[in-house]
Design a protein around this motif. Structure first.
Motif, PDB file in Angstrom:
ATOM      1  N   GLN A  46     -35.476  28.552 -67.105  1.00  0.00           N
ATOM      2  CA  GLN A  46     -34.089  28.596 -67.664  1.00  0.00           C
ATOM      3  C   GLN A  46     -33.797  30.398 -67.616  1.00  0.00           C
ATOM      4  OE1 GLN A  46     -35.374  26.534 -71.478  1.00  0.00           O
ATOM      5  NE2 GLN A  46     -33.256  25.957 -71.326  1.00  0.00           N
ATOM      6  N   ARG A  48     -31.765  33.796 -67.089  1.00  0.00           N
ATOM      7  CA  ARG A  48     -30.326  34.224 -67.215  1.00  0.00           C
ATOM      8  C   ARG A  48     -29.486  34.278 -66.028  1.00  0.00           C
ATOM      9  NH1 ARG A  48     -31.032  39.228 -71.345  1.00  0.00           N
ATOM     10  NH2 ARG A  48     -30.204  40.229 -69.554  1.00  0.00           N
ATOM     11  N   ASP A  49     -28.473  34.459 -65.894  1.00  0.00           N
ATOM     12  CA  ASP A  49     -27.631  34.776 -64.694  1.00  0.00           C
ATOM     13  C   ASP A  49     -28.072  35.727 -64.017  1.00  0.00           C
ATOM     14  OD1 ASP A  49     -26.120  32.211 -65.286  1.00  0.00           O
ATOM     15  OD2 ASP A  49     -24.528  33.402 -65.896  1.00  0.00           O
ATOM     16  N   ASP A  50     -28.496  36.952 -64.792  1.00  0.00           N
ATOM     17  CA  ASP A  50     -29.125  38.033 -63.968  1.00  0.00           C
ATOM     18  C   ASP A  50     -30.386  38.059 -63.641  1.00  0.00           C
ATOM     19  OD1 ASP A  50     -30.188  38.382 -66.352  1.00  0.00           O
ATOM     20  OD2 ASP A  50     -29.463  40.126 -66.980  1.00  0.00           O
ATOM     21  N   SER A  53     -35.131  36.918 -68.284  1.00  0.00           N
ATOM     22  CA  SER A  53     -35.619  35.635 -69.183  1.00  0.00           C
ATOM     23  C   SER A  53     -34.884  35.461 -70.202  1.00  0.00           C
ATOM     24  CB  SER A  53     -36.796  36.048 -69.931  1.00  0.00           C
ATOM     25  OG  SER A  53     -36.971  36.949 -70.715  1.00  0.00           O
ATOM     26  N   SER A  54     -34.475  34.346 -70.715  1.00  0.00           N
ATOM     27  CA  SER A  54     -33.406  33.860 -71.441  1.00  0.00           C
ATOM     28  C   SER A  54     -34.147  33.513 -73.056  1.00  0.00           C
ATOM     29  CB  SER A  54     -32.733  32.466 -71.251  1.00  0.00           C
ATOM     30  OG  SER A  54     -33.587  31.414 -71.097  1.00  0.00           O
ATOM     31  N   LYS A  55     -33.246  33.620 -73.909  1.00  0.00           N
ATOM     32  CA  LYS A  55     -33.839  33.315 -75.290  1.00  0.00           C
ATOM     33  C   LYS A  55     -34.456  31.964 -75.409  1.00  0.00           C
ATOM     34  CE  LYS A  55     -30.928  36.729 -77.943  1.00  0.00           C
ATOM     35  NZ  LYS A  55     -29.815  36.762 -79.019  1.00  0.00           N
TER      36      LYS A  55
END
Length: 247
Positions: A46, A48-50, A53-55
């Motif tokens: 999962q 992020r778009d960049d 890593s995401s939350k």
């Protein structure tokens, strides 16, 4: 592994990256008994778009990292850092026996069957991956120190929103370099706090300058960068900044 770990942001292959590195390992690098760099590249599920890593995935990534270090780190394996970029998290180790790396990592990743990963090793007796890639350069190191000072101010009740005089200290090898530095920063609004001082023990010239700025977490790098760059432009060493706590 040591207890001196920190993180910084950068661009890797032109893409946003977050690096987390054992800064303390520099004191004993390279270890001749660990001449092989070994890595595990984990594809995040999962990102992020960049590509960072995401939350939503943060907790699981920490669980995986803890499992890897618990299973892999011993007297023959040292974990020295990781790079998160382009949807992947790369873990970097140095090992004595590269031929067992694939089997060891497969075993450690067995509980996380929903994650794709790759592994590999290469000879690196000089620890070039650690020294030249993972370790921050001079400016990134200063950015880490900037964040640390801001965190100390916050711990003392400072909201980091009030303008105040911020002092900067730089050292130079000779009076001519110090004078050139002063001429460089005066037009930027910096006040020379004292006459340059000669330290006989170190044979250096110290210069302390100040300017009113806001030491915000978001803006402190832009506050320090002109002084940092001017110091290095004239062959000096920037020794950091300080200010009063404004509660």
């Amino acid at each position: 592994m040591t207890d001196d770990w920190d993180f910084y942001s950068a661009l890797v292959d032109g893409k946003p990256a977050s690096l987390y590195v054992d800064l303390g390992a520099k004191a004993f690098a390279p270890r001749k008994d660990l001449p092989h760099m070994a890595y595990l590249r984990l594809r995040m599920r999962q990102p992020r778009d960049d590509g960072l890593s995401s939350k939503a995935e943060f907790d699981q990534l920490i669980v995986i990292e803890d499992a890897l270090t618990d299973a892999l780190c011993d007297e023959h394996t040292a974990f020295v850092g990781r790079n998160t970029s382009d949807g992947c998290r790369d873990f970097y180790f140095y090992v004595s026996a590269p031929d067992t790396w694939e089997a060891r990592t497969a075993s450690a990743m067995a509980p996380f069957g929903d994650y794709q990963f790759q592994t590999g090793t290469r000879e690196d007796p000089e620890w070039s991956s650690y020294m030249n890639f993972l370790l921050p350069g001079p400016w990134d190191r200063q950015r880490i120190l900037n964040r640390g000072v801001c965190e100390q101010l916050q711990e003392n009740g400072d909201a980091l929103t009030t303008p105040r005089e911020i002092d900067h200290l730089a050292y130079f090898r000779d009076a001519a370099s110090a004078a050139a530095f002063i001429d460089d920063v005066r037009p930027l609004g910096y006040h020379i706090k004292d006459e340059p001082r000669h330290d006989e023990e170190d044979d250096t010239i110290s210069v302390e300058v100040s300017r009113v700025d806001v030491p915000s977490m978001q803006g402190i790098d832009e506050v320090t960068r002109p002084i940092f760059e001017a110091t290095h432009r004239h062959g000096g060493d920037y020794d950091g900044w300080g200010c009063t706590v404004e509660r």
